[in-house]
Write an enzyme that holds these catalytic residues in place. Structure first.
Site, PDB file in Angstrom:
ATOM      1  N   HIS A 358       0.800  -1.234   0.000  1.00 15.75           N
ATOM      2  CA  HIS A 358       0.000   0.000   0.000  1.00 15.75           C
ATOM      3  C   HIS A 358       0.824   1.271   0.000  1.00 15.75           C
ATOM      4  O   HIS A 358       0.273   2.359   0.144  1.00 15.75           O
ATOM      5  CB  HIS A 358      -0.928   0.047   1.209  1.00 15.75           C
ATOM      6  CG  HIS A 358      -1.983  -1.010   1.217  1.00 15.75           C
ATOM      7  ND1 HIS A 358      -3.244  -0.798   0.734  1.00 15.75           N
ATOM      8  CD2 HIS A 358      -1.938  -2.296   1.631  1.00 15.75           C
ATOM      9  CE1 HIS A 358      -3.955  -1.903   0.872  1.00 15.75           C
ATOM     10  NE2 HIS A 358      -3.179  -2.832   1.403  1.00 15.75           N
ATOM     11  N   LYS A 546      -8.466  13.790   4.774  1.00 16.15           N
ATOM     12  CA  LYS A 546      -7.571  12.633   4.712  1.00 16.15           C
ATOM     13  C   LYS A 546      -6.559  12.802   5.832  1.00 16.15           C
ATOM     14  O   LYS A 546      -6.499  13.877   6.441  1.00 16.15           O
ATOM     15  CB  LYS A 546      -6.852  12.582   3.362  1.00 16.15           C
ATOM     16  CG  LYS A 546      -6.235  13.941   2.961  1.00 16.15           C
ATOM     17  CD  LYS A 546      -5.579  13.920   1.598  1.00 16.15           C
ATOM     18  CE  LYS A 546      -6.520  14.025   0.444  1.00 16.15           C
ATOM     19  NZ  LYS A 546      -6.736  12.797  -0.287  1.00 16.15           N
ATOM     20  N   ARG A 547      -5.741  11.780   6.114  1.00 16.32           N
ATOM     21  CA  ARG A 547      -4.707  11.955   7.118  1.00 16.32           C
ATOM     22  C   ARG A 547      -3.782  13.102   6.746  1.00 16.32           C
ATOM     23  O   ARG A 547      -3.596  13.404   5.563  1.00 16.32           O
ATOM     24  CB  ARG A 547      -3.904  10.663   7.290  1.00 16.32           C
ATOM     25  CG  ARG A 547      -4.611   9.657   8.155  1.00 16.32           C
ATOM     26  CD  ARG A 547      -4.913  10.192   9.544  1.00 16.32           C
ATOM     27  NE  ARG A 547      -3.698  10.255  10.331  1.00 16.32           N
ATOM     28  CZ  ARG A 547      -3.318   9.307  11.185  1.00 16.32           C
ATOM     29  NH1 ARG A 547      -4.062   8.228  11.387  1.00 16.32           N
ATOM     30  NH2 ARG A 547      -2.193   9.434  11.871  1.00 16.32           N
ATOM     31  N   LYS A 552       0.680  14.564   1.045  1.00 22.14           N
ATOM     32  CA  LYS A 552      -0.700  14.831   0.613  1.00 22.14           C
ATOM     33  C   LYS A 552      -0.932  16.319   0.372  1.00 22.14           C
ATOM     34  O   LYS A 552      -1.958  16.725  -0.170  1.00 22.14           O
ATOM     35  CB  LYS A 552      -1.695  14.285   1.641  1.00 22.14           C
ATOM     36  CG  LYS A 552      -1.673  12.756   1.767  1.00 22.14           C
ATOM     37  CD  LYS A 552      -2.667  12.275   2.808  1.00 22.14           C
ATOM     38  CE  LYS A 552      -2.557  10.802   3.144  1.00 22.14           C
ATOM     39  NZ  LYS A 552      -3.198   9.916   2.147  1.00 22.14           N
ATOM     40  N   THR A 654      -8.585   6.550  -1.687  1.00 23.32           N
ATOM     41  CA  THR A 654      -9.941   6.016  -1.801  1.00 23.32           C
ATOM     42  C   THR A 654     -10.964   7.111  -1.492  1.00 23.32           C
ATOM     43  O   THR A 654     -12.099   7.034  -1.958  1.00 23.32           O
ATOM     44  CB  THR A 654     -10.148   4.822  -0.845  1.00 23.32           C
ATOM     45  OG1 THR A 654      -9.565   5.143   0.420  1.00 23.32           O
ATOM     46  CG2 THR A 654      -9.503   3.578  -1.384  1.00 23.32           C
ATOM     47  N   LYS A 658     -14.791   8.294  -3.108  1.00 22.55           N
ATOM     48  CA  LYS A 658     -16.024   8.587  -2.352  1.00 22.55           C
ATOM     49  C   LYS A 658     -16.584   9.943  -2.748  1.00 22.55           C
ATOM     50  O   LYS A 658     -17.803  10.102  -2.938  1.00 22.55           O
ATOM     51  CB  LYS A 658     -15.732   8.561  -0.839  1.00 22.55           C
ATOM     52  CG  LYS A 658     -15.330   7.186  -0.330  1.00 22.55           C
ATOM     53  CD  LYS A 658     -14.713   7.228   1.072  1.00 22.55           C
ATOM     54  CE  LYS A 658     -13.971   5.917   1.340  1.00 22.55           C
ATOM     55  NZ  LYS A 658     -12.998   6.021   2.448  1.00 22.55           N
TER      56      LYS A 658
HETATM   57  C1  26W Z   1       4.400   1.069   9.957  1.00 21.94           C
HETATM   58  C2  26W Z   1       3.657   2.354   9.831  1.00 21.94           C
HETATM   59  C3  26W Z   1       2.647   2.313   8.740  1.00 21.94           C
HETATM   60  C4  26W Z   1       1.334   1.972   9.023  1.00 21.94           C
HETATM   61  C5  26W Z   1       0.395   1.942   8.005  1.00 21.94           C
HETATM   62  C6  26W Z   1       3.015   2.604   7.457  1.00 21.94           C
HETATM   63  C7  26W Z   1       2.090   2.569   6.452  1.00 21.94           C
HETATM   64  C8  26W Z   1       0.788   2.227   6.719  1.00 21.94           C
HETATM   65  C9  26W Z   1      -0.247   2.141   5.621  1.00 21.94           C
HETATM   66  C10 26W Z   1       0.299   1.319   4.489  1.00 21.94           C
HETATM   67  C11 26W Z   1      -0.682   3.491   5.183  1.00 21.94           C
HETATM   68  C12 26W Z   1      -1.925   3.498   4.327  1.00 21.94           C
HETATM   69  O1  26W Z   1      -3.025   3.565   4.841  1.00 21.94           O
HETATM   70  N1  26W Z   1      -1.761   3.500   3.002  1.00 21.94           N
HETATM   71  C13 26W Z   1      -2.850   3.839   2.118  1.00 21.94           C
HETATM   72  O2  26W Z   1      -3.527   2.682   1.675  1.00 21.94           O
HETATM   73  C14 26W Z   1      -4.686   3.015   0.922  1.00 21.94           C
HETATM   74  C15 26W Z   1      -5.425   1.741   0.597  1.00 21.94           C
HETATM   75  O3  26W Z   1      -4.733   1.004  -0.353  1.00 21.94           O
HETATM   76  C16 26W Z   1      -4.302   3.799  -0.330  1.00 21.94           C
HETATM   77  O4  26W Z   1      -5.477   4.189  -0.987  1.00 21.94           O
HETATM   78  C17 26W Z   1      -3.482   5.029   0.051  1.00 21.94           C
HETATM   79  O5  26W Z   1      -3.015   5.665  -1.114  1.00 21.94           O
HETATM   80  C18 26W Z   1      -2.317   4.627   0.927  1.00 21.94           C
HETATM   81  O6  26W Z   1      -1.625   5.776   1.402  1.00 21.94           O
END
Ligand code: 26W
Length: 820
Positions: A358, A546-547, A552, A654, A658
Site C-alpha cells: 500500500h 484525509k490523514r 498529501k 480512496t 467517495k
Molecule cells: C508502519 C507504519 C505504517 C502503518 C500503516 C506505514 C504505512 C501504513 C499504511 C500502508 C498506510 C496506508 O493507509 N496506506 C494507504 O492505503 C490506501 C489503501 O490502499 C491507499 O489508498 C493510500 O493511497 C495509501 O496511502
C-alpha cells in the site's frame, strides 16, 4: 423457538419487549441509549438467523475460504448499513417513527469502532462489505483494540489527542468465541532434538498470552453470506491469586497481567514512519499467530489432516506487511506442529499467502531489528534466516557476484528483517492498489524481484463500497438515481453510467443540485452543532479530508488560500465565487510538521474571519475529529474534492472515489487512482495539475530542483510565505511556523528543501483553481460535470475490486446464489 419476523409491527413489538426486559421500562421512558441497545439487539437477531444458514451453506459446499489479515479495520458504525444490507431500512425507520422516535437520533448513539488510521484500514472494511455482498466466504482478522484511533480536539488552534474508549458501554455487535481462544507464545529459546531420526524444534521458557476472539458479523447486501470479522483480544493466562496478597507478590502479579493485556490495548496512530517498537511487533505477531492457529484448526476440522490441500481450501491475504509474520509462522506451524519437511511446508506457504503493498514511501516500509525478532520470536527468527539463506542462494544464480543487489533483495540484511522482501519472496501474488502504483512497484520498489519472479506482480485498483458511501450516506441521491435509471445499479454499480445522458438534462441537473444543497445544509447544521461554526450553504464547498501528511500537501491548499486572501485584500475590485475550504485531518501525535500544518490552517481561518471583505467570499473550517461517521456527512456535501498528493506518492487514494461518487469534482494530480478517475470522467470533467510522476522521479534522481528559484520569482508565493513568519498568520507567536517555512526552502540533512514540490506545483495548481472558479460561475456546466462524476464512479465500487481479486488471486466460489 419460532423464527423472528421482521416486518414493521414485529420490530415495534420486539423493541418494546426488549426495553421492558433489559431496562424494566416502558418505551416512552427509555433513554436514547437504551433504545439504541434494544434496536441493535433486534437487528442482531435478524443477522444471527442468517449466520446459521451462511455457515451451513459454506460447510456443505466445502468452500475455499479467504482470511484477510489486517492490523486495521476501520469499520465505522454498523447499524444503518446492517439494516440496509438486510433490505429493512424502511421497516425499521417506520417502526421507530410509529413509536415516536427519529431513527437518526438513535443511530448517533452507536459508538464508532475507529480501529484504523486511514486508507488501509477503511479499505479492509469496504472489502468485507463487498465480500459478503458477493457471497464470497471470508473471515477478516484483526486486533480488538480497547482504544481506537485517538479523538481529536482543536484547542487554541492546535491538535489535542484524547483517548477513544469505544468499548465503554459494550459492543452490541460482537460475540466472544471462547471455544476458539488459543495461546500465543513469546520469547524463550529454541532447543533442537532428534526424534525418530529427524530434527525437531521446541521452544522452552516462553511466556504465554491468551488470545480470545470476538466476532462481528458482516452481512452482505441481499445475500446468503454473513462473514465474521474476528477481533483478537489479549489476556493473561495468569489469574490474580489472592494468596499473593499476603506474600507481597500482588503488585508483580498484576503487572504481569497488565503487560500481557497491553498488546490489545491501543492502536498505533502512526501511518507514516515505521518505528521498531517492541509492542508493535508483539501486536503483529499476536493476531497473526492466533489467526493462523485458528485457520489450521478449522481446516483440519473441515478437511482432515492432509496439509498438502491447504492451498485449495485456504487463502491468506496479508494487508501490507504488518501481518507478514504469517510467513514464518505458517512455516513454523507446518513444520513443528504438523511435522512437514521444509520443502513441503515452503511449497504450501508459497501457494497460500498473497500480499498487497500500500505504499512506496521508503520510510513506511517495515523492517525489524534482528535482535528484536530473535528475542521475541526465536523460532520464527530461525525460520526467517533459513528462508533468507535459500533466497540468497537462488538470487546468486540470477545475479552472480551482484552482492549489492542481493543485499537489497535479501530478507535479512544490515541487521534488519525486511518484511516487504520476505512477503514478496514467499507469497504467490503481490499487488499494487492502482494501475500507476502497480507500475511503480515493478519499475522501482520491487524492480529486482520483478526480474526474477514477474508472474507474481499485478495491480488491482482499490474501490469503496457504494452501499456505505452512497446508499447509506446519501439516501436522497440514491433515491434520485433509482427513480431515473431503476435499481439494477445497486447490484451492478457500473450501470451508474446509465446516468450519463442525464447530465444534459436540465431538469435532472436541477434535482441533482437540489440534493447537493440539502447535503450542504446538513453539514452546515453539523458544524454549527459540534463546533459552533456558521457556514453559508450558498458558498462553494471545497473539501480536503484525509490523514495529514506532507506528501498529501494540505500545505499547498493552505498556501493557495492565503494567496486568494491576499488577492482580495490587495485589490478591492477582485472577486471570486464565494467558497468555504473545509479540512478534516488527524496528524500522528509525534509528527511535528503535520501538527504545524494544522496550526497554519487554523490560523488562516482566524485571519480571514477578521477581514470584513475577505469573509464575504472566503472561509476556512477545520472539521474536528474526522472519522467515518463525519465523513458520511462531509462527503455528500462536497462540491470540490482536493486530491493534491505529489505525483507517485499516493498509492491509490480512496477518498477521491467517495467524493466522486457523491458528485464532487476533483482537483488533483496525476497520482494513484486519480489517473483512472480522469480516464473515467474525461479531462474536461476534472482539474488536473502539476508534475507527472515520471518527472517527479527524475527530479528526485537528478537533484535538479531548487525551490528558492520559485520563491524568488513568484511574488504571490513569496508574500504568502513571508506572512507565515512575520506575524500576519500568527500574531501572538510569529515564530510558530518557522520550521514549516524553512522546510519549503531548505531540506533536511542538507537536501534541497520542499521535498514534496509544493512550490514547484503551486503555479499549475493556482491556474487550475482559476479555471475551476470560472466554471463554477456557470452552474449548468458545473452541475453537468458533477453528474458525470457520479455516473462514471461505478468502476470504483469495491465490488469490482473484489471480483478482480477473486478472478486473479483468490479463486473462491460464491456461496449458492438464489438461497436467501
Ligand atoms: C508502519 C507504519 C505504517 C502503518 C500503516 C506505514 C504505512 C501504513 C499504511 C500502508 C498506510 C496506508 O493507509 N496506506 C494507504 O492505503 C490506501 C489503501 O490502499 C491507499 O489508498 C493510500 O493511497 C495509501 O496511502
Amino acid at each position: 423457538m419460532p423464527a423472528t419476523k421482521f416486518d414493521k409491527e414485529s420490530i415495534k413489538e420486539t423493541i418494546i419487549g426488549k426495553v421492558q426486559r433489559y431496562n424494566g421500562l416502558p418505551i416512552e421512558e427509555a433513554s436514547k441509549a437504551q433504545i439504541y441497545r434494544a434496536l441493535a439487539s433486534t437487528v442482531r437477531d435478524q443477522i444471527m438467523q442468517k449466520v446459521v444458514t451462511s455457515r451451513e451453506t459454506r460447510k456443505k459446499a466445502k468452500s475455499k475460504r479467504l482470511y484477510y489479515l489486517s492490523i486495521e479495520y476501520l469499520m465505522g458504525r454498523s447499524m444503518y448499513c446492517n439494516m440496509l444490507n438486510l433490505l429493512s431500512t424502511r421497516e425499521y425507520t417506520e417502526a421507530l417513527q410509529e413509536l415516536g422516535i427519529d431513527i437518526r437520533d438513535v443511530l448517533k448513539e452507536e459508538p464508532e469502532p475507529g480501529l484504523g488510521n486511514g486508507g488501509l484500514g477503511r479499505l479492509a472494511a469496504c472489502f468485507l462489505d463487498s465480500l459478503s455482498s458477493l457471497d464470497l466466504p471470508a473471515m477478516g482478522c484483526t486486533i480488538r483494540y480497547e482504544y481506537g484511533l485517538f479523538r481529536q480536539k482543536i484547542v487554541d488552534g492546535q491538535q489535542v489527542e484524547l483517548p477513544d474508549s469505544w468499548l465503554d458501554n459494550g459492543n452490541m455487535w460482537e460475540t466472544a468465541v471462547m471455544e476458539d481462544a488459543c495461546e500465543v507464545h513469546f520469547g524463550g529459546h529454541v532447543e533442537e532434538t532428534e526424534v525418530n531420526g529427524s530434527k525437531r524444534y521446541f521452544t522452552r521458557d516462553y511466556y504465554t498470552v491468551e488470545a480470545v476472539p470476538y466476532d462481528m458479523p458482516v452481512v452482505g447486501y441481499d445475500a446468503v453470506t454473513v462473514n465474521p470479522l474476528r477481533m483478537w483480544s489479549a489476556r493473561s493466562p495468569k489469574k490474580l491469586d489472592l494468596g499473593s496478597f499476603g506474600e507481597g507478590r500482588y503488585v508483580q502479579a498484576s503487572e504481569e497481567i497488565e503487560l500481557a493485556e497491553a498488546i490489545s490495548k491501543v492502536l498505533y496512530p502512526e501511518d507514516r514512519h515505521y518505528e521498531g517498537k517492541m509492542l508493535r511487533l508483539k501486536q503483529h505477531y499476536f493476531f497473526t499467530s492466533a489467526s493462523l492457529q485458528y485457520i489450521l484448526k478449522n481446516y483440519k476440522q473441515e478437511f482432515g489432516n492432509d496439509m498438502s490441500k491447504l492451498p485449495d481450501k485456504v487463502v491468506i491475504h496479508i494487508n501490507d506487511t504488518h501481518p507478514g509474520m504469517a510467513v514464518p509462522e505458517l512455516m513454523r506451524l507446518l513444520i513443528d506442529e504438523e511435522g512437514l519437511g521444509w520443502d513441503e511446508a515452503s511449497a504450501i506457504v508459497q501457494k497460500t499467502i498473497a500480499y498487497t503493498n500500500h505504499t512506496i514511501m521508503a520510510e513506511a516500509l517495515e523492517k525489524w531489528p534482528v535482535n528484536m525478532v530473535q528475542q521475541l520470536l526465536p523460532r520464527c527468527y530461525q525460520i526467517i534466516c533459513e528462508m533468507n539463506r535459500r533466497l540468497c542462494e537462488r538470487l546468486w544464480n540470477y545475479f552472480p557476484g551482484d552482492w549489492d543487489r542481493i543485499a537489497r533483495m535479501a530478507i535479512v540484511s544490515y541487521d534488519n528483517v525486511h518484511m516487504a522482501n520476505m512477503c514478496v519472496a514467499m507469497s504467490y501474488s503481490v499487488n499494487g492498489v492502482s494501475r500507476l502504483h502497480g507500475e511503480i512497484l515493478k519499475a522501482d520498489t520491487f524492480h529486482d524481484f520483478n526480474l526474477v519472479m514477474p508472474e507474481k506482480f499485478c495491480a488491482i485498483t482499490n474501490g469503496i463500497t457504494h452501499r456505505r458511501w452512497l446508499m447509506n450516506c446519501n439516501p436522497e441521491l440514491t433515491g434520485l438515481i433509482s427513480q431515473t435509471i431503476g435499481t439494477d445499479w445497486i447490484k451492478d454499480p457500473e450501470r451508474l453510467s446509465e446516468l450519463r445522458p442525464y447530465a444534459d438534462d436540465a431538469a435532472f441537473r436541477d434535482e441533482f443540485a437540489k440534493i447537493k444543497r440539502h447535503n450542504k445544509e446538513r453539514l452546515a447544521r453539523m458544524l454549527k452543532e459540534r463546533q459552533n461554526v456558521d457556514v453559508d450553504p450558498s458558498f462553494m464547498f471545497d473539501v480536503q479530508a484525509k490523514r495529514l501528511h506532507e506528501y498529501k500537501r494540505q500545505l499547498l491548499n493552505a498556501l493557495h488560500i492565503l494567496v486568494l486572501y491576499n488577492r482580495i485584500v490587495n485589490d478591492e475590485s477582485f472577486t471570486m465565487e464565494p467558497r468555504v475550504f473545509i479540512f478534516g485531518a488527524k496528524a500522528s501525535p509525534g509528527y511535528y510538521r503535520a501538527k504545524q500544518i494544522i496550526r497554519m490552517i487554523c490560523a488562516l481561518s482566524k485571519l480571514i474571519e477578521k477581514h470584513p471583505r475577505a469573509r464575504t467570499m472566503l472561509q476556512v473550517v477545520f472539521l474536528e475529529n474526522y472519522n467515518v461517521s463525519s465523513a458520511e456527512v462531509l462527503i455528500p456535501a462536497a462540491e470540490v474534492s482536493e486530491q493534491l498528493s505529489t505525483a507517485s506518492k499516493e498509492a491509490s487514494g480512496t477518498g477521491n472515489m467517495k467524493f466522486m461518487m457523491n458528485g464532487a469534482v476533483t482537483i488533483g494530480t496525476m497520482d494513484g487512482a486519480n489517473v483512472e478517475i480522469s480516464e473515467q470522467v474525461g479531462m474536461e470533467n476534472i482539474y488536473i495539475f502539476g508534475m507527472r510522476s515520471d518527472t517527479v522521479r527524475d527530479m528526485y534522481r537528478e537533484h535538479t530542483y531548487n525551490s528558492m528559484d520559485i520563491y524568488e520569482k513568484n511574488q504571490e508565493v513569496r508574500q504568502a510565505m513571508t506572512q507565515m513568519i512575520d506575524g500576519t498568520l500568527m500574531p501572538e507567536n510569529p515564530a510558530a511556523l518557522q520550521d514549516l517555512y524553512h522546510s519549503l526552502l531548505l531540506g533536511d540533512w542538507g537536501s534541497m528543501g520542499d521535498n514534496y514540490f509544493v512550490l514547484k506545483d503551486f503555479g499549475s495548481y493556482s491556474m487550475a483553481q482559476r479555471r475551476l472558479n470560472a466554471d463554477y460561475a456557470n452552474q449548468a456546466k458545473w452541475q453537468k460535470m458533477a453528474v458525470i462524476n457520479t455516473a462514471m464512479s461505478g468502476v470504483f465500487s469495491s465490488d469490482r475490486t473484489i471480483r478482480e481479486y477473486n478472478d486473479r488471486i483468490w479463486h473462491l466460489t460464491p456461496l449458492s446464489q438464489g438461497k436467501k
